[in-house]
Design a protein around this motif. Structure first.
Motif, mmCIF file in Angstrom:
data_model
loop_
_atom_site.group_PDB
_atom_site.id
_atom_site.type_symbol
_atom_site.label_atom_id
_atom_site.label_comp_id
_atom_site.label_asym_id
_atom_site.label_seq_id
_atom_site.Cartn_x
_atom_site.Cartn_y
_atom_site.Cartn_z
ATOM 1 N N ARG A 2 0.819 -1.226 0.000
ATOM 2 C CA ARG A 2 0.000 0.000 0.000
ATOM 3 C C ARG A 2 0.850 1.273 0.000
ATOM 4 N NH1 ARG A 2 -5.315 -0.649 0.252
ATOM 5 N NH2 ARG A 2 -6.150 -2.568 1.139
ATOM 6 N N PHE A 3 2.013 1.201 0.651
ATOM 7 C CA PHE A 3 2.889 2.381 0.653
ATOM 8 C C PHE A 3 3.337 2.717 -0.768
ATOM 9 C CE2 PHE A 3 7.164 4.308 1.022
ATOM 10 C CZ PHE A 3 6.768 5.502 1.605
ATOM 11 N N LYS A 4 3.635 1.685 -1.555
ATOM 12 C CA LYS A 4 4.048 1.910 -2.937
ATOM 13 C C LYS A 4 2.904 2.499 -3.757
ATOM 14 C CE LYS A 4 6.752 -0.162 -6.582
ATOM 15 N NZ LYS A 4 7.674 -1.252 -6.878
ATOM 16 N N GLN A 5 1.692 2.010 -3.547
ATOM 17 C CA GLN A 5 0.535 2.556 -4.247
ATOM 18 C C GLN A 5 0.293 4.007 -3.844
ATOM 19 O OE1 GLN A 5 -2.628 -0.121 -3.238
ATOM 20 N NE2 GLN A 5 -2.085 -1.592 -4.834
ATOM 21 N N ALA A 6 0.387 4.294 -2.559
ATOM 22 C CA ALA A 6 0.191 5.661 -2.071
ATOM 23 C C ALA A 6 1.262 6.593 -2.626
ATOM 24 C CB ALA A 6 0.200 5.692 -0.547
ATOM 25 N N LEU A 7 2.487 6.101 -2.673
ATOM 26 C CA LEU A 7 3.591 6.892 -3.218
ATOM 27 C C LEU A 7 3.373 7.174 -4.695
ATOM 28 C CD1 LEU A 7 6.235 8.214 -2.433
ATOM 29 C CD2 LEU A 7 7.395 6.059 -2.952
ATOM 30 N N ARG A 8 2.894 6.175 -5.449
ATOM 31 C CA ARG A 8 2.601 6.367 -6.869
ATOM 32 C C ARG A 8 1.527 7.442 -7.060
ATOM 33 N NH1 ARG A 8 0.825 1.218 -8.955
ATOM 34 N NH2 ARG A 8 3.027 0.686 -8.987
ATOM 35 N N TRP A 9 0.471 7.364 -6.231
ATOM 36 C CA TRP A 9 -0.586 8.377 -6.319
ATOM 37 C C TRP A 9 -0.052 9.768 -5.979
ATOM 38 C CZ3 TRP A 9 -5.132 8.523 -8.565
ATOM 39 C CH2 TRP A 9 -5.753 7.323 -8.880
ATOM 40 N N LEU A 10 0.785 9.847 -4.969
ATOM 41 C CA LEU A 10 1.374 11.136 -4.593
ATOM 42 C C LEU A 10 2.191 11.713 -5.746
ATOM 43 C CD1 LEU A 10 1.982 13.283 -2.414
ATOM 44 C CD2 LEU A 10 3.969 11.902 -1.795
ATOM 45 N N ILE A 11 2.975 10.869 -6.386
ATOM 46 C CA ILE A 11 3.808 11.318 -7.505
ATOM 47 C C ILE A 11 2.939 11.804 -8.653
ATOM 48 C CG2 ILE A 11 5.411 10.514 -9.290
ATOM 49 C CD1 ILE A 11 6.606 8.643 -7.072
ATOM 50 N N VAL A 12 1.919 11.035 -9.013
ATOM 51 C CA VAL A 12 1.060 11.404 -10.148
ATOM 52 C C VAL A 12 0.262 12.667 -9.836
ATOM 53 C CG1 VAL A 12 -0.914 10.684 -11.537
ATOM 54 C CG2 VAL A 12 0.953 9.096 -11.110
ATOM 55 N N LEU A 13 -0.276 12.763 -8.640
ATOM 56 C CA LEU A 13 -1.052 13.961 -8.296
ATOM 57 C C LEU A 13 -0.162 15.202 -8.241
ATOM 58 C CD1 LEU A 13 -3.482 12.461 -5.639
ATOM 59 C CD2 LEU A 13 -3.996 13.099 -8.015
ATOM 60 N N THR A 14 1.038 15.045 -7.712
ATOM 61 C CA THR A 14 1.977 16.172 -7.698
ATOM 62 C C THR A 14 2.348 16.586 -9.115
ATOM 63 O OG1 THR A 14 2.871 15.416 -5.587
ATOM 64 C CG2 THR A 14 4.212 16.959 -6.836
ATOM 65 N N ALA A 15 2.603 15.616 -9.977
ATOM 66 C CA ALA A 15 2.925 15.912 -11.372
ATOM 67 C C ALA A 15 1.756 16.588 -12.074
ATOM 68 C CB ALA A 15 3.315 14.639 -12.115
ATOM 69 N N THR A 16 0.536 16.177 -11.748
ATOM 70 C CA THR A 16 -0.645 16.778 -12.360
ATOM 71 C C THR A 16 -0.794 18.242 -11.943
ATOM 72 O OG1 THR A 16 -1.728 14.619 -12.398
ATOM 73 C CG2 THR A 16 -3.145 16.552 -12.647
ATOM 74 N N VAL A 17 -0.648 18.499 -10.666
ATOM 75 C CA VAL A 17 -0.745 19.881 -10.168
ATOM 76 C C VAL A 17 0.371 20.738 -10.767
ATOM 77 C CG1 VAL A 17 -0.562 21.333 -8.103
ATOM 78 C CG2 VAL A 17 -1.970 19.267 -8.064
#
Length: 116
Positions: free
Chosen positions: A40-55
């Motif tokens: 789950r940490f890897k999934q959360a990290l992936r989401w954080l990266i994608v959302l940060t890149a989107t913003v």
């Protein structure tokens, strides 16, 4: 004069290729933390990266769009022999960033649909 045109074409190729590179997994990433993450940490990290890149992409698109509008309204031109209107090469940046943002949003929508 050829240096100026080559620079414009180089920037256009880079910005117009961003979305395709993202889709094909070709971005260079610093994966020191990501590769060691699991579950789950890897999934959360992936989401954080994608959302940060989107913003970040959305903000960069907004700033670049404002710059293109400014360049168009004020008819700013390059300080060269051919006096290229600056909004023309800058528009390639805006187009590339817009397609990148759409690609990131498509990734988010695709992943949200897969959530059970």
């Amino acid at each position: 004069m050829t240096d100026e045109i080559a620079g414009y074409l180089n920037a256009a190729a880079i910005f117009l290729g961003l979305a395709w590179t993202l889709r094909e997994g070709g971005f260079i990433r610093v994966e020191i933390l990501y590769d060691r993450a699991v579950g789950r940490f890897k999934q959360a990290l992936r989401w954080l990266i994608v959302l940060t890149a989107t913003v970040f992409s959305a903000l960069t698109l907004w700033v670049c769009t404002r710059q293109v509008i400014y360049a168009f309204d004020n008819d700013t031109r390059a300080v060269s022999v051919i006096e290229t209107p600056e909004w023309i090469p800058q528009s390639a940046m805006v187009l590339g960033l817009a397609v990148l943002l759409l690609q990131l949003l498509a990734w988010i929508v695709d992943r949200v649909r897969r959530i059970p």
